[in-house]
Design a protein around this motif. Structure first.
Motif, mmCIF file in Angstrom:
data_model
loop_
_atom_site.group_PDB
_atom_site.id
_atom_site.type_symbol
_atom_site.label_atom_id
_atom_site.label_comp_id
_atom_site.label_asym_id
_atom_site.label_seq_id
_atom_site.Cartn_x
_atom_site.Cartn_y
_atom_site.Cartn_z
ATOM 1 N N PHE A 125 0.916 -1.369 0.168
ATOM 2 C CA PHE A 125 0.112 0.015 -0.016
ATOM 3 C C PHE A 125 0.744 1.366 0.223
ATOM 4 C CE2 PHE A 125 -3.679 -2.722 0.582
ATOM 5 C CZ PHE A 125 -4.777 -1.955 0.606
ATOM 6 N N ALA A 126 1.935 1.310 0.658
ATOM 7 C CA ALA A 126 2.682 2.506 0.860
ATOM 8 C C ALA A 126 3.401 2.753 -0.427
ATOM 9 C CB ALA A 126 3.889 2.414 1.937
ATOM 10 N N VAL A 127 4.023 1.625 -1.018
ATOM 11 C CA VAL A 127 4.525 1.714 -2.347
ATOM 12 C C VAL A 127 3.744 2.352 -3.478
ATOM 13 C CG1 VAL A 127 5.683 0.417 -4.422
ATOM 14 C CG2 VAL A 127 6.459 0.312 -2.026
ATOM 15 N N ALA A 128 2.356 1.829 -3.287
ATOM 16 C CA ALA A 128 1.330 2.316 -4.315
ATOM 17 C C ALA A 128 1.083 3.598 -4.010
ATOM 18 C CB ALA A 128 0.221 1.300 -4.214
ATOM 19 N N ALA A 129 0.915 4.173 -2.831
ATOM 20 C CA ALA A 129 0.591 5.556 -2.410
ATOM 21 C C ALA A 129 1.856 6.300 -2.977
ATOM 22 C CB ALA A 129 0.672 5.652 -0.971
ATOM 23 N N PHE A 130 3.066 6.114 -3.021
ATOM 24 C CA PHE A 130 4.359 6.696 -3.134
ATOM 25 C C PHE A 130 4.287 6.887 -4.657
ATOM 26 C CE2 PHE A 130 8.568 6.789 -4.914
ATOM 27 C CZ PHE A 130 8.990 8.164 -4.373
ATOM 28 N N VAL A 131 4.033 5.914 -5.405
ATOM 29 C CA VAL A 131 4.027 5.906 -6.847
ATOM 30 C C VAL A 131 3.000 6.690 -7.241
ATOM 31 C CG1 VAL A 131 3.665 4.508 -8.921
ATOM 32 C CG2 VAL A 131 4.992 3.458 -7.373
ATOM 33 N N ILE A 132 1.926 6.690 -6.723
ATOM 34 C CA ILE A 132 0.857 7.501 -7.207
ATOM 35 C C ILE A 132 1.156 8.978 -6.884
ATOM 36 C CG2 ILE A 132 -1.681 8.167 -6.816
ATOM 37 C CD1 ILE A 132 -2.083 5.108 -6.677
ATOM 38 N N ASN A 144 3.846 10.607 -5.831
ATOM 39 C CA ASN A 144 4.999 11.125 -6.615
ATOM 40 C C ASN A 144 5.441 11.014 -7.965
ATOM 41 O OD1 ASN A 144 8.431 11.328 -6.902
ATOM 42 N ND2 ASN A 144 8.283 11.852 -4.910
ATOM 43 N N LEU A 145 5.164 10.002 -8.549
ATOM 44 C CA LEU A 145 5.566 9.860 -10.023
ATOM 45 C C LEU A 145 4.261 10.379 -10.809
ATOM 46 C CD1 LEU A 145 7.314 6.401 -9.824
ATOM 47 C CD2 LEU A 145 8.141 8.731 -9.822
ATOM 48 N N ILE A 146 2.988 10.272 -10.283
ATOM 49 C CA ILE A 146 1.925 10.683 -11.166
ATOM 50 C C ILE A 146 1.543 12.099 -11.058
ATOM 51 C CG2 ILE A 146 -0.448 10.217 -11.558
ATOM 52 C CD1 ILE A 146 -0.066 7.186 -11.299
ATOM 53 N N PHE A 147 1.235 12.633 -9.458
ATOM 54 C CA PHE A 147 0.984 13.788 -9.118
ATOM 55 C C PHE A 147 2.204 14.842 -8.934
ATOM 56 C CE2 PHE A 147 -3.045 11.507 -7.912
ATOM 57 C CZ PHE A 147 -3.925 12.066 -8.732
ATOM 58 N N LYS A 148 3.433 14.327 -9.147
ATOM 59 C CA LYS A 148 4.703 15.173 -8.928
ATOM 60 C C LYS A 148 4.815 15.850 -7.726
ATOM 61 C CE LYS A 148 5.579 14.400 -13.278
ATOM 62 N NZ LYS A 148 6.193 12.940 -13.575
ATOM 63 N N THR A 149 4.639 15.193 -6.590
ATOM 64 C CA THR A 149 4.644 15.764 -5.109
ATOM 65 C C THR A 149 6.012 15.697 -4.872
ATOM 66 O OG1 THR A 149 4.061 13.789 -3.904
ATOM 67 C CG2 THR A 149 2.279 15.354 -4.323
ATOM 68 N N ASN A 150 6.380 16.480 -3.758
ATOM 69 C CA ASN A 150 7.873 16.301 -3.322
ATOM 70 C C ASN A 150 7.821 15.138 -2.379
ATOM 71 O OD1 ASN A 150 6.901 17.452 -0.668
ATOM 72 N ND2 ASN A 150 7.351 19.498 -1.281
ATOM 73 N N LEU A 151 8.887 14.976 -1.639
ATOM 74 C CA LEU A 151 9.113 13.802 -0.826
ATOM 75 C C LEU A 151 8.519 13.778 0.286
ATOM 76 C CD1 LEU A 151 12.821 12.685 -1.322
ATOM 77 C CD2 LEU A 151 10.659 11.428 -2.118
ATOM 78 N N PHE A 195 5.291 11.609 1.639
ATOM 79 C CA PHE A 195 5.524 10.893 3.025
ATOM 80 C C PHE A 195 4.129 10.970 3.671
ATOM 81 C CE2 PHE A 195 6.445 11.012 7.601
ATOM 82 C CZ PHE A 195 6.652 9.723 7.828
ATOM 83 N N ILE A 196 3.542 12.227 3.706
ATOM 84 C CA ILE A 196 2.165 12.471 4.328
ATOM 85 C C ILE A 196 1.084 11.644 3.784
ATOM 86 C CG2 ILE A 196 0.568 14.356 4.802
ATOM 87 C CD1 ILE A 196 3.117 16.407 5.131
ATOM 88 N N VAL A 197 1.148 11.589 2.407
ATOM 89 C CA VAL A 197 0.304 10.816 1.692
ATOM 90 C C VAL A 197 0.443 9.240 2.088
ATOM 91 C CG1 VAL A 197 -0.512 9.767 -0.399
ATOM 92 C CG2 VAL A 197 -0.054 12.293 -0.296
ATOM 93 N N ILE A 198 1.558 8.801 1.988
ATOM 94 C CA ILE A 198 1.745 7.392 2.545
ATOM 95 C C ILE A 198 1.169 7.308 4.181
ATOM 96 C CG2 ILE A 198 3.570 5.606 3.302
ATOM 97 C CD1 ILE A 198 5.197 6.903 1.047
ATOM 98 N N VAL A 199 1.516 7.957 4.869
ATOM 99 C CA VAL A 199 0.877 7.970 6.410
ATOM 100 C C VAL A 199 -0.474 7.845 6.470
ATOM 101 C CG1 VAL A 199 1.018 8.785 8.715
ATOM 102 C CG2 VAL A 199 3.088 8.716 7.457
#
Length: 127
Positions: free
Chosen positions: A71-78, A80-87, A91-95
């Motif tokens: 779930f965390a990897v999927a949240a990061f990919v979506i 960071n890579l799709i919505f171009k958010t910063n790290l 991290f906030i999205v993952i949590v």
């Protein structure tokens, strides 16, 4: 398409791993937080006992770790890579995703764990 008789059907629906005719859980809604992990003692259709031994579902904690990572990897990919958010935002999205989906992750982990030990029996669905 999910077909009865497959492990994936039992895992995603939370149904009895042996007959797949009813839910293992006392309450269908995983967001009923006080009762998220309450399961029936046995299946009313095929009489399969869900708690194979005391503390059987402790093993599901290891599965929960892997599911949480997925779930965390999927949240990061979506994020960071799709919505171009910063790290930091990623991290906030993952949590947030892990907190929101925790009841589902816990149930999925239990479903995966019990399906490792109990297998579908097609003869039970004909009764």
């Amino acid at each position: 398409m999910l077909k009865k008789g497959t492990k994936l059907y039992s895992i995603l629906t939370g149904s009895c791993p042996k007959c797949q005719q009813e839910s293992m859980y006392t309450y269908k809604n995983p967001y009923n937080l006080g009762n998220t992990l309450k399961i029936n003692e046995h299946c009313s259709k095929c009489n399969t006992k869900y708690r194979l031994e005391p503390s059987f579902f402790y093993g599901a904690m290891y599965v929960s770790y892997a599911v949480g990572i997925a779930f965390a990897v999927a949240a990061f990919v979506i994020s960071n890579l799709i919505f171009k958010t910063n790290l930091n935002s990623s991290f906030i999205v993952i949590v947030a995703i892990l907190v929101v989906f925790m009841p589902i992750i816990m149930r999925l982990s239990r479903n995966i764990w019990i399906n490792l030990f109990i297998h579908y029996d097609p003869s039970l669905t004909k009764k």
